[in-house]
Structure formats: C-alpha cells, structure tokens
Write an enzyme that holds these catalytic residues in place. Structure first.
Site, short mmCIF file in Angstrom:
data_model
loop_
_atom_site.label_atom_id
_atom_site.label_comp_id
_atom_site.label_asym_id
_atom_site.label_seq_id
_atom_site.Cartn_x
_atom_site.Cartn_y
_atom_site.Cartn_z
N SER A 172 55.10 79.62 -8.05
CA SER A 172 55.74 78.50 -8.77
C SER A 172 57.23 78.47 -8.46
O SER A 172 57.83 79.52 -8.19
CB SER A 172 55.57 78.70 -10.27
OG SER A 172 56.37 77.78 -10.99
N TYR A 224 55.85 84.16 -17.55
CA TYR A 224 55.27 83.34 -16.47
C TYR A 224 56.14 83.44 -15.21
O TYR A 224 55.63 83.70 -14.12
CB TYR A 224 55.20 81.89 -16.95
CG TYR A 224 54.72 80.90 -15.91
CD1 TYR A 224 53.36 80.74 -15.65
CD2 TYR A 224 55.62 80.12 -15.19
CE1 TYR A 224 52.91 79.84 -14.70
CE2 TYR A 224 55.18 79.20 -14.25
CZ TYR A 224 53.82 79.05 -14.00
OH TYR A 224 53.38 78.15 -13.06
N1 LIG Z 1 51.16 71.92 -12.47
C1 LIG Z 1 52.33 72.33 -12.05
O1 LIG Z 1 53.29 71.60 -12.10
C2 LIG Z 1 52.49 73.72 -11.49
C3 LIG Z 1 53.77 74.11 -11.06
C4 LIG Z 1 53.95 75.37 -10.53
C5 LIG Z 1 52.88 76.24 -10.42
N2 LIG Z 1 51.65 75.85 -10.86
C6 LIG Z 1 50.56 76.82 -10.72
O2 LIG Z 1 49.44 76.19 -10.13
C7 LIG Z 1 48.25 76.80 -10.62
C8 LIG Z 1 47.33 75.72 -11.16
O3 LIG Z 1 48.04 75.01 -12.14
P1 LIG Z 1 47.47 73.71 -12.87
O4 LIG Z 1 48.64 72.94 -13.30
O5 LIG Z 1 46.43 73.08 -12.03
O6 LIG Z 1 46.86 74.42 -14.18
P2 LIG Z 1 45.83 73.89 -15.28
O7 LIG Z 1 45.55 72.45 -15.13
O8 LIG Z 1 46.38 74.42 -16.56
O9 LIG Z 1 44.53 74.74 -14.87
C9 LIG Z 1 44.56 76.13 -14.94
C10 LIG Z 1 43.27 76.67 -14.36
O10 LIG Z 1 43.28 78.10 -14.52
C11 LIG Z 1 42.07 78.50 -15.15
N3 LIG Z 1 42.30 79.65 -16.01
C12 LIG Z 1 43.29 79.81 -16.94
N4 LIG Z 1 43.15 80.98 -17.56
C13 LIG Z 1 42.05 81.59 -17.03
C14 LIG Z 1 41.38 82.81 -17.27
N5 LIG Z 1 41.79 83.68 -18.21
N6 LIG Z 1 40.29 83.09 -16.55
C15 LIG Z 1 39.82 82.23 -15.62
N7 LIG Z 1 40.41 81.05 -15.32
C16 LIG Z 1 41.51 80.74 -16.03
C17 LIG Z 1 41.63 77.28 -15.96
O11 LIG Z 1 40.23 77.30 -16.10
P3 LIG Z 1 39.44 77.30 -17.50
O12 LIG Z 1 40.43 76.90 -18.58
O13 LIG Z 1 38.35 76.32 -17.27
O14 LIG Z 1 38.97 78.68 -17.61
C18 LIG Z 1 42.06 76.12 -15.07
O15 LIG Z 1 41.05 75.83 -14.13
C19 LIG Z 1 48.68 77.82 -11.67
O16 LIG Z 1 48.74 79.10 -11.10
C20 LIG Z 1 50.07 77.35 -12.05
O17 LIG Z 1 50.87 78.39 -12.53
C21 LIG Z 1 51.44 74.61 -11.40
#
Ligand SMILES: NC(=O)c1ccc[n+]([C@@H]2O[C@H](COP(=O)([O-])OP(=O)(O)OC[C@H]3O[C@@H](n4cnc5c(N)ncnc54)[C@H](OP(=O)(O)O)[C@@H]3O)[C@@H](O)[C@H]2O)c1
Length: 249
Positions: free
Chosen positions: A147, A161
């Site tokens: 991130s 985080y």
């Molecule tokens: N969106 C952004 O702007 C952004 C920016 C920087 C980095 N990121 C990174 O990109 C990645 C994806 O982000 P996103 O925004 O797509 O997140 P999201 O929409 O919140 O989805 C998170 C995913 O992680 C899974 N997850 C969470 N806790 C878990 C656990 N204990 N065991 C198994 N699965 C788990 C969730 O699945 P379930 O809830 O179905 O289990 C879900 O599929 C993350 O690593 C995040 O830190 C995102």
C-alpha cells in the site's frame, strides 16, 4: 486415469471483493484456473462458473487455519501435476476507530496489531513457504499487495496497517533474493486510493491532490497483477509497482 488440467493456476487471497474480485475476473478471462481464498464459504448462488472445488474457506487471522488451507491447496494442485503458476497475497485488513478515524501508534490495542500483522504480513509468508514446492515446479511468481500507506503517514490508514505493509514490502525484497534461485519471481504492487470498500469517507479530499485527480479502478490494479504474473514480466523480480495516479510524487 484422471486427465491433467493444463490451465495455468493462480491462488488468490481476498478474492471475494474489491481488488481481489477484479483479479479473479482478469485471470479467468485469460483462461487461468483461479483458486480463491476468503473467510466466506463458496456461495451456491455465485454467478462464478468455477465450482466450490476452486474455493478455499480460510481465516487468515488464524495461523492454524492457514496451515490447514495450505495442505488443502496442495492437495487440490495435485490434479495440475503439483504446479502453481502464481500466488497473489491480496487479502488485507485496515481497522479504523469507531468514527472511521486513524488508529495511531500510541493507542492501537495489541490484539489489533497482532491480527493486522497476521493477516497482512504473516499469512503471505506462510502461504509462500507452504506452496514453495509447487511454485518452484512451475517457475511461478508471487505478488504481494502492499500500500502507499507503507511509505508515508496516511490520514485514515492506521499505524498497524501501515507498518504491516512496510514489512510486506521489505519481505518482498528478501523473498525475491531467496526464491529467485529457484526460478520464482516475487514482486509487490502498492495501490493508492482504489475504489473499494476499504476506503474511508473523506477520500474525495485526497483525490483532489492526486496528479490524475481520480480514484483508481480495481480493474487497473488487476491488470498490473496479471502483467507481473505473465511471461511479459519474466525478468522482473524484487520490484514494488506504484498504482496510485501519481499520489507518491
Ligand atoms: N482499496 C484501496 O484503496 C487499497 C489501497 C492500498 C492497498 N490496498 C490493499 O489491497 C488489498 C485488497 O484491498 P481491497 O480494497 O480490495 O479490500 P476489501 O474490499 O476490503 O477486501 C478485502 C479482502 O480480504 C479478505 N479478507 C479480509 N480478512 C480476511 C481474513 N481474516 N481471512 C481471509 N480473507 C480475509 C476479504 O474476504 P472476506 O471478507 O470475504 O473473508 C476480502 O476479499 C488489501 O491488501 C489492501 O490493504 C487497497
């Protein structure tokens, strides 16, 4: 004798929503077998054509559960000659205060630090080590999702985080060094503000300062993940690609 499935295979965590969901669609469009991992069981009403045999229900916050999931994935890969072409460590959690505010380094409770580091940092290395043999057999690659918060203080992303993502960025470098001689490439992608549920209210203010003046789309992140796992990136390892519309400048 059972026929060997000749499709390339990816194991993807956090596949149920956001960036992970877009990544499932990208790889399956290219004809890959996608083994998805999330806490939810496979929903029978899911429009996804792959069946429950390509879904692993795992809580990455639970070390024992991760170990069980690794055994289960290895078992399912046997049908592919024990080969794994890509592991994408995408699942991540970013806890916030009740009012949506940033959890800082003074007040974040220890159990939150532990959960965040288990999901965001330890699970990726546990999966990579557990699937090492299958990745080496395919000369596969690993993508760790870090991130922008790993390299600067962010108004909403908390300290646990941010530091877990910084650690994952460093781990990517170490893994590239250690896994490379076995033919496995290891890279990271560092998204900025991508349009998913993880974003906090107020992100629109940040967007005003991003050079490209917009949020990123999940498909734009999935495209780079796919590139890194493809033959087009065959000499790329140990890198961390910013996907943030220029936010880091
Ligand atoms: N969106 C952004 O702007 C952004 C920016 C920087 C980095 N990121 C990174 O990109 C990645 C994806 O982000 P996103 O925004 O797509 O997140 P999201 O929409 O919140 O989805 C998170 C995913 O992680 C899974 N997850 C969470 N806790 C878990 C656990 N204990 N065991 C198994 N699965 C788990 C969730 O699945 P379930 O809830 O179905 O289990 C879900 O599929 C993350 O690593 C995040 O830190 C995102």
């Amino acid at each position: 004798m059972a026929e060997i499935d000749s499709r390339k295979t990816i194991v993807l965590t956090g596949a149920s929503r956001g960036i992970g969901h877009a990544t499932v669609k990208r790889f399956s469009r290219e004809g890959w077998r996608v083994i998805t991992c999330s806490r939810q069981a496979f929903a029978e009403d899911c429009p996804w054509p792959a069946g429950p045999e390509d879904h692993i229900k795992v809580d990455l916050a639970d070390q024992e559960d991760v170990g069980i999931a690794v055994s289960e994935i290895r078992h399912r890969l046997e049908a592919h000659g024990g080969q794994l072409n890509a592991l994408v460590n995408n699942a991540g959690i970013s806890p916030k205060l009740k009012d949506g505010g940033r959890m800082n380094s003074i007040e974040t409770p220890m159990h939150v630090w532990r959960d965040v580091f288990q999901v965001n940092f330890f699970a990726p290395i546990m999966l990579a080590r557990g699937l090492f043999k299958e990745l080496a057999a395919a000369k596969g690659s690993i993508v760790n999702v870090t991130s922008i918060a790993g390299t600067r203080v962010h108004p909403f992303a908390g300290t646990a985080y941010a530091t877990s993502k910084a650690a994952l960025g460093s781990l990517t470098r170490e893994m590239a060094h250690d896994f490379g001689p076995h033919g496995i490439r290891v890279n990271a992608i560092a998204p900025g503000e991508i349009d998913t549920a993880i974003l906090s209210p107020g992100t629109d203010k940040i967007v005003e300062t991003i050079p490209l003046r917009r949020l990123g789309a999940t498909s734009e992140v999935a495209d780079i993940i796919f590139f890194l796992c493809s033959g087009q990136a065959s000499y790329v390892t140990g890198s961390e690609i910013h996907i943030n519309g220029g936010q880091h400048v």
